[in-house]
Each structure stands twice: as C-alpha cells, then as structure tokens.
Scaffold this motif. Structure first.
Motif, PDB file in Angstrom:
ATOM      1  N   ASP A 185      14.317 -12.225  -1.927  1.00  0.00           N
ATOM      2  CA  ASP A 185      13.019 -12.789  -1.524  1.00  0.00           C
ATOM      3  C   ASP A 185      12.023 -11.679  -1.197  1.00  0.00           C
ATOM      4  OD1 ASP A 185      13.861 -15.372  -1.879  1.00  0.00           O
ATOM      5  OD2 ASP A 185      14.347 -15.715   0.242  1.00  0.00           O
ATOM      6  N   GLU A 186      12.496 -10.657  -0.493  1.00  0.00           N
ATOM      7  CA  GLU A 186      11.614  -9.549  -0.137  1.00  0.00           C
ATOM      8  C   GLU A 186      11.134  -8.810  -1.391  1.00  0.00           C
ATOM      9  OE1 GLU A 186      13.499  -8.452   4.268  1.00  0.00           O
ATOM     10  OE2 GLU A 186      14.315  -7.542   2.446  1.00  0.00           O
ATOM     11  N   GLN A 187      12.027  -8.665  -2.358  1.00  0.00           N
ATOM     12  CA  GLN A 187      11.644  -8.017  -3.615  1.00  0.00           C
ATOM     13  C   GLN A 187      10.545  -8.797  -4.325  1.00  0.00           C
ATOM     14  OE1 GLN A 187      15.325  -7.670  -5.777  1.00  0.00           O
ATOM     15  NE2 GLN A 187      15.956  -5.798  -4.724  1.00  0.00           N
ATOM     16  N   GLN A 188      10.691 -10.102  -4.372  1.00  0.00           N
ATOM     17  CA  GLN A 188       9.700 -10.924  -5.055  1.00  0.00           C
ATOM     18  C   GLN A 188       8.345 -10.862  -4.359  1.00  0.00           C
ATOM     19  OE1 GLN A 188      10.058 -12.342  -8.057  1.00  0.00           O
ATOM     20  NE2 GLN A 188      12.075 -11.341  -8.020  1.00  0.00           N
ATOM     21  N   HIS A 189       8.340 -10.883  -3.046  1.00  0.00           N
ATOM     22  CA  HIS A 189       7.084 -10.795  -2.296  1.00  0.00           C
ATOM     23  C   HIS A 189       6.410  -9.440  -2.530  1.00  0.00           C
ATOM     24  CE1 HIS A 189       8.745 -14.019   0.637  1.00  0.00           C
ATOM     25  NE2 HIS A 189       8.038 -14.576  -0.319  1.00  0.00           N
ATOM     26  N   LEU A 190       7.207  -8.378  -2.560  1.00  0.00           N
ATOM     27  CA  LEU A 190       6.644  -7.048  -2.784  1.00  0.00           C
ATOM     28  C   LEU A 190       6.062  -6.941  -4.192  1.00  0.00           C
ATOM     29  CD1 LEU A 190       6.099  -4.098  -2.092  1.00  0.00           C
ATOM     30  CD2 LEU A 190       8.483  -3.591  -2.706  1.00  0.00           C
ATOM     31  N   LEU A 191       6.807  -7.383  -5.185  1.00  0.00           N
ATOM     32  CA  LEU A 191       6.332  -7.300  -6.570  1.00  0.00           C
ATOM     33  C   LEU A 191       5.020  -8.066  -6.766  1.00  0.00           C
ATOM     34  CD1 LEU A 191       9.699  -7.717  -8.539  1.00  0.00           C
ATOM     35  CD2 LEU A 191       8.361  -5.628  -8.269  1.00  0.00           C
ATOM     36  N   ALA A 192       4.881  -9.165  -6.050  1.00  0.00           N
ATOM     37  CA  ALA A 192       3.674  -9.986  -6.202  1.00  0.00           C
ATOM     38  C   ALA A 192       2.420  -9.249  -5.741  1.00  0.00           C
ATOM     39  CB  ALA A 192       3.830 -11.288  -5.422  1.00  0.00           C
ATOM     40  N   ASP A 193       2.594  -8.271  -4.831  1.00  0.00           N
ATOM     41  CA  ASP A 193       1.445  -7.543  -4.278  1.00  0.00           C
ATOM     42  C   ASP A 193       1.195  -6.211  -4.968  1.00  0.00           C
ATOM     43  OD1 ASP A 193       0.769  -9.466  -2.413  1.00  0.00           O
ATOM     44  OD2 ASP A 193       2.111  -8.668  -0.881  1.00  0.00           O
ATOM     45  N   LEU A 194       1.979  -5.875  -5.984  1.00  0.00           N
ATOM     46  CA  LEU A 194       1.825  -4.585  -6.663  1.00  0.00           C
ATOM     47  C   LEU A 194       1.038  -4.746  -7.957  1.00  0.00           C
ATOM     48  CD1 LEU A 194       5.432  -3.094  -6.294  1.00  0.00           C
ATOM     49  CD2 LEU A 194       3.405  -2.527  -4.932  1.00  0.00           C
ATOM     50  N   ALA A 195       0.428  -3.650  -8.370  1.00  0.00           N
ATOM     51  CA  ALA A 195      -0.259  -3.635  -9.660  1.00  0.00           C
ATOM     52  C   ALA A 195       0.776  -3.780 -10.779  1.00  0.00           C
ATOM     53  CB  ALA A 195      -1.028  -2.335  -9.821  1.00  0.00           C
ATOM     54  N   PRO A 196       0.406  -4.322 -11.924  1.00  0.00           N
ATOM     55  CA  PRO A 196       1.378  -4.561 -13.011  1.00  0.00           C
ATOM     56  C   PRO A 196       2.154  -3.321 -13.423  1.00  0.00           C
ATOM     57  CG  PRO A 196      -0.681  -5.683 -13.476  1.00  0.00           C
ATOM     58  CD  PRO A 196      -0.931  -4.859 -12.251  1.00  0.00           C
ATOM     59  N   GLU A 197       1.477  -2.150 -13.525  1.00  0.00           N
ATOM     60  CA  GLU A 197       2.197  -0.952 -13.958  1.00  0.00           C
ATOM     61  C   GLU A 197       3.235  -0.512 -12.930  1.00  0.00           C
ATOM     62  OE1 GLU A 197      -1.882   0.378 -12.350  1.00  0.00           O
ATOM     63  OE2 GLU A 197      -1.037  -1.227 -13.586  1.00  0.00           O
ATOM     64  N   GLU A 250       0.830  -1.211   0.000  1.00  0.00           N
ATOM     65  CA  GLU A 250       0.000   0.000   0.000  1.00  0.00           C
ATOM     66  C   GLU A 250       0.861   1.256   0.000  1.00  0.00           C
ATOM     67  OE1 GLU A 250      -4.307  -0.617   2.130  1.00  0.00           O
ATOM     68  OE2 GLU A 250      -2.558  -0.300   3.421  1.00  0.00           O
ATOM     69  N   ILE A 251       1.855   1.258   0.866  1.00  0.00           N
ATOM     70  CA  ILE A 251       2.727   2.430   0.977  1.00  0.00           C
ATOM     71  C   ILE A 251       3.571   2.599  -0.287  1.00  0.00           C
ATOM     72  CG2 ILE A 251       4.797   3.313   2.139  1.00  0.00           C
ATOM     73  CD1 ILE A 251       3.629   2.543   4.760  1.00  0.00           C
ATOM     74  N   VAL A 252       4.145   1.521  -0.767  1.00  0.00           N
ATOM     75  CA  VAL A 252       5.004   1.589  -1.946  1.00  0.00           C
ATOM     76  C   VAL A 252       4.231   2.104  -3.152  1.00  0.00           C
ATOM     77  CG1 VAL A 252       6.285   0.182  -3.607  1.00  0.00           C
ATOM     78  CG2 VAL A 252       6.665  -0.129  -1.166  1.00  0.00           C
ATOM     79  N   THR A 253       2.976   1.717  -3.277  1.00  0.00           N
ATOM     80  CA  THR A 253       2.154   2.173  -4.391  1.00  0.00           C
ATOM     81  C   THR A 253       1.986   3.684  -4.382  1.00  0.00           C
ATOM     82  OG1 THR A 253       0.929   0.086  -4.436  1.00  0.00           O
ATOM     83  CG2 THR A 253      -0.128   1.974  -5.478  1.00  0.00           C
ATOM     84  N   GLU A 254       1.947   4.275  -3.192  1.00  0.00           N
ATOM     85  CA  GLU A 254       1.742   5.721  -3.070  1.00  0.00           C
ATOM     86  C   GLU A 254       3.041   6.518  -3.113  1.00  0.00           C
ATOM     87  OE1 GLU A 254      -1.120   7.401  -2.946  1.00  0.00           O
ATOM     88  OE2 GLU A 254      -2.224   5.528  -3.197  1.00  0.00           O
ATOM     89  N   MET A 255       4.179   5.864  -3.006  1.00  0.00           N
ATOM     90  CA  MET A 255       5.462   6.572  -2.970  1.00  0.00           C
ATOM     91  C   MET A 255       5.847   7.082  -4.353  1.00  0.00           C
ATOM     92  SD  MET A 255       7.664   4.049  -0.458  1.00  0.00           S
ATOM     93  CE  MET A 255       9.198   4.981  -0.629  1.00  0.00           C
ATOM     94  N   ASP A 256       6.723   8.105  -4.370  1.00  0.00           N
ATOM     95  CA  ASP A 256       7.288   8.567  -5.632  1.00  0.00           C
ATOM     96  C   ASP A 256       8.117   7.445  -6.255  1.00  0.00           C
ATOM     97  OD1 ASP A 256       6.144  11.045  -5.369  1.00  0.00           O
ATOM     98  OD2 ASP A 256       7.912  11.954  -4.443  1.00  0.00           O
ATOM     99  N   ALA A 257       8.155   7.424  -7.575  1.00  0.00           N
ATOM    100  CA  ALA A 257       8.787   6.312  -8.286  1.00  0.00           C
ATOM    101  C   ALA A 257      10.248   6.123  -7.906  1.00  0.00           C
ATOM    102  CB  ALA A 257       8.659   6.527  -9.795  1.00  0.00           C
TER     103      ALA A 257
END
Length: 441
Positions: free
Chosen positions: A98-110, A78-85
């Motif tokens: 591993d943490e990167q993969q878990h985060l990417l799995a929860d983000l929208a494709p764009e 949720e927070i990462v989605t709202e952060m500046d790119a």
C-alpha cells in the motif's frame, strides 16, 4: 562536530540550525540517527530539499523507513525524487504494498518507471545494486559536444568521471574518461578516443561478482548490460563496497552458525536474535548426541582405564580446532576467488601432507603426558588418536566447504561449530576404537 554527541536540548535552535547547515552530510545523518524519531523529523524538515534528501539517504534503512512513515505523502515524494536511484529503490523495497502504491502515485512518470525497474530485480543481483544515474554520450559527438552534454547532465548523475558511449539501440559500444575528453581537440570525434571494449557485467549476475570485477580492474563504476548488450545501469565502487561489507557480515554470521539477518546488532530485537541463533544450536545438540553415544558405548573401557577420560577433551578439541583452521582458510579462499572447485584434488592432497605433519607434531607433544598419566599403553593410544584426529579434522574442514559449494550452498556454513561438531564425533569414535584395539586383552 561536537554537537553530534550532545543530547537534544543542550544546544540552541540557532546552533542546531547552523550545525545542520554546515556539517558534512555524513555527520548530519549520524546526528539525526541519534535523535528520537519525532525530533529527527522536525530537524530534517527544516533543511532545504536537496540537503534534506542527502541527509535522508545517508541514514540507516530502518531509520529511513520510520521517517518515511511519519511524513506526509507529498513530503516523502519530494525527498524520494531527489534521492539517488539505487537508494530510493532500496527504500521502496522495504515499504508495504500500500505504501508503495501511494508513493508511486505522487512521483513523476520517469521516476515511477525507474523505481519499478530497479526494484524488480532479484535481491543479491547486480540489477538490485545498480543505479540508472549514469552519463551517456553518442559516438557521433565531438569532444566539445560531449563536454557540453556532460555540463548539462552532470547535476543528475552519480558520476561523470567515465561516460558510456551508446549506439542508436542503446547498446554499449564504448566508454571514455572525462580527462580524455578535456585533453582532446574540440573537433575530435568521440569514437576515435573511446575505449571500444569496456568491462561490463550482466544485470542478473551476483553482486559479489560485480565487486570482484570492480576490484580486479580498479574501476570507479561498472556498466551493467542486459542480454541484448543494452546499458541498463552502473554499479559504483562505493555501492559495491557496501554490498561486500554486507556479504562479509553474513559470512561471519554463518561461520558462527547464526542465520543471517539484515539489521544491525544494536537494532535487532530479542526475538530476531533468538530465532536466528536457536536453529543451529538445536541442530548441533543433535549432532553432539553421536559423541555421547560413542562414549556411552565404551563405558566398560572407560571404567577399566579411567585415565582415558583425562585425554578425551584434549583429543576431540584438537580435532575440532584443526578442522576449524582448515575450514576458515578454505571458506575465505573460495570467497575471494583465490581457489576454485577444480582445485579440490590438489588442495586435499596438500592438506593431507600438512595434516600428517601437524598430527605427528601434536602426537609427540601428548606422548609424554600419556606415559606420565597412564603408562606406555595409554601413551600409545593417545598418541595414535591425536595423530589421526588431527588428520581427520583437517580433511573434514578442507572438504566440507568444497562439498557445500558443489551443492550450491554457501561454504561459510561449513566453518566453526559445524566442522567442530563433526570432528568431535569422529574423534570420539577413533579414540575408543584405538583404545579397544590396544587395551583389550
């Protein structure tokens, strides 16, 4: 504001909530950073999502990392989605695989694609610094259509004070300032009021080059293009300033012969600080052995003329000081672009003239002391040595940054202790060579 300095527990929950709601986001982040991680997470979770993301991205990266690992995957996403790119890409690069993969799995494709693209660039490149949150327009728009487009897109963009005009292939063909759109007639085509030759930089250029370009042309943001001229992002002036601040910090570390480290001095552990400092200290000890060898080789001369020992620290320190002066001036001039490698010959000749004047002046200062301490012959040795070591130290200090730059090393490494060690060794050799020539029967 006063709550920032209060320890946790001194204020009521209502007072803290009011502070968190009304304080400037920079002050809120500073206050959260002072708290234990569990307390910071608790207070952060009570904020609305947008406010939470703003506070989170203004925290030091190490604090962000600690909080990210304490959150659930959904909370972090949720927070990462709202952060500046660019800020979320920095955090992403500090996570484990591993943490990167878990985060990417929860983000929208764009968002997932954006993070992957930004995090793929080399550290220190413009691509690693840029953000993809820029405002773009089509050359076929009218001023009224462009303003309407910006109204729709503004909430998700880093800045809309300057928008970038793209063709059908996403190539950068112009830029336009917001006030130019506002002042234009509604039916005025964008192509007629845009700047057709905007300043831009390549995505694989260095961050320091981006900062210098922004400073030179007084830009709020600098467009970044790939090899085909397509717009891939922008570097904002505040991000460029942060990059230059980090670069300057590393230069100061190198000037002191400390290997660069990214943590703040307060956060760096004992092991980190030890490992970053011991390497050069050990190497410089080996360098100083040459000075010791020169002294040992001249033991008989020293025993015959004990007065020579009195002047040894004075002479070699003067050589090192002159070298440090020259090196510091040259490193800074190279860093700011004030001089280039092609200027080496002219600058060396000028430094030789300056060093000759400095050496002569310093020699005149020590001549009376030499005469008082050891007589005319000692005065001659000390005076000639001072004259030569100041020249040698100055030329070493001026030349070493150029040499390191030519070899693709950071010239900041040439300053301080390194130049001093080299100048000291040369100074000892010069001193006892002159003493042997003048004082030997």
């Amino acid at each position: 504001m006063a709550l920032i300095n209060l320890p946790p527990g001194d204020a009521s929950v209502d007072a803290i909530d009011e502070f968190a709601k009304s304080a400037h986001v920079i002050d809120l982040a500073a206050w959260l950073d002072q708290l234990p991680l569990s307390a910071a997470q608790q207070h952060l979770s009570r904020l609305p999502l947008v406010r939470r993301a703003e506070a989170f991205e203004n925290l030091p990266l190490n604090t962000q990392l600690g909080l990210a690992r304490a959150m659930t995957q959904a909370e972090l996403a949720e927070i990462v989605t709202e952060m500046d790119a660019d800020d979320r890409a920095d955090l992403f690069n500090r996570l484990t695989a591993d943490e990167q993969q878990h985060l990417l799995a929860d983000l929208a494709p764009e968002d997932r694609d954006d993070i992957r693209a930004l995090s793929s660039h080399d550290e220190g490149s413009v691509g690693a610094l840029m953000t993809t949150d820029y405002a773009s327009l089509s050359e076929g728009m009218t001023a009224a259509e462009a303003i309407a487009s910006l109204r729709r897109d503004a909430p998700g963009k880093e800045t809309i004070y300057r928008s970038y005009i793209l063709d059908g292939g996403h190539r950068l063909i112009g830029s336009i300032r917001l006030h130019e759109l506002i002042l234009a007639e509604d039916d005025m085509p964008v192509r007629e009021i845009m700047d057709p030759a905007p300043i831009s930089i390549a995505v694989d250029a260095g961050q320091e080059d981006a900062a210098k370009t922004i400073e030179r042309y007084d830009l709020l943001a600098l467009p970044v293009v790939d090899g085909a001229g397509r717009l891939v992002g922008i570097v904002t002036h505040d991000d460029a300033a942060d990059a230059m601040r980090a670069e300057t910090t590393q230069d100061f570390q190198k000037i002191s012969t400390v290997l660069p480290f990214t943590q703040s001095l307060r956060e760096a552990g004992i092991g980190v600080l030890y490992s970053k400092r011991i390497v050069w200290l050990a190497l410089l000890v080996l360098g100083n052995l040459f000075s010791g060898a020169g002294i040992a080789h001249s033991e008989e001369m020293i025993l015959a003329y004990v007065a020579l020992v009195f002047f040894l620290p004075l002479l070699i320190d003067s050589s090192g000081n002159a070298g440090s002066q020259s090196a510091t001036l040259m490193v800074r001039a190279l860093a700011t672009g004030d001089v280039a490698l092609s200027d080496w010959r002219d600058l060396i000749l000028r430094e030789l003239l300056i060093a000759t004047a400095l050496g002569a002046t310093m020699a005149l200062v020590v001549l009376p002391i030499g005469a008082w301490r050891g007589g005319p012959e000692i005065a001659l040795v000390v005076g000639l040595t001072m004259f030569l070591v100041v020249i040698v130290g100055s030329l070493v200090g001026m030349s070493l940054p150029f040499l390191l730059s030519r070899l693709r090393f950071d010239p900041a490494t040439a300053s301080g202790p390194l130049v001093t060690t080299i100048s000291d060794g040369v100074g000892v050799l010069v001193y006892f060579t002159i003493a042997t020539a003048v004082l030997s029967p």
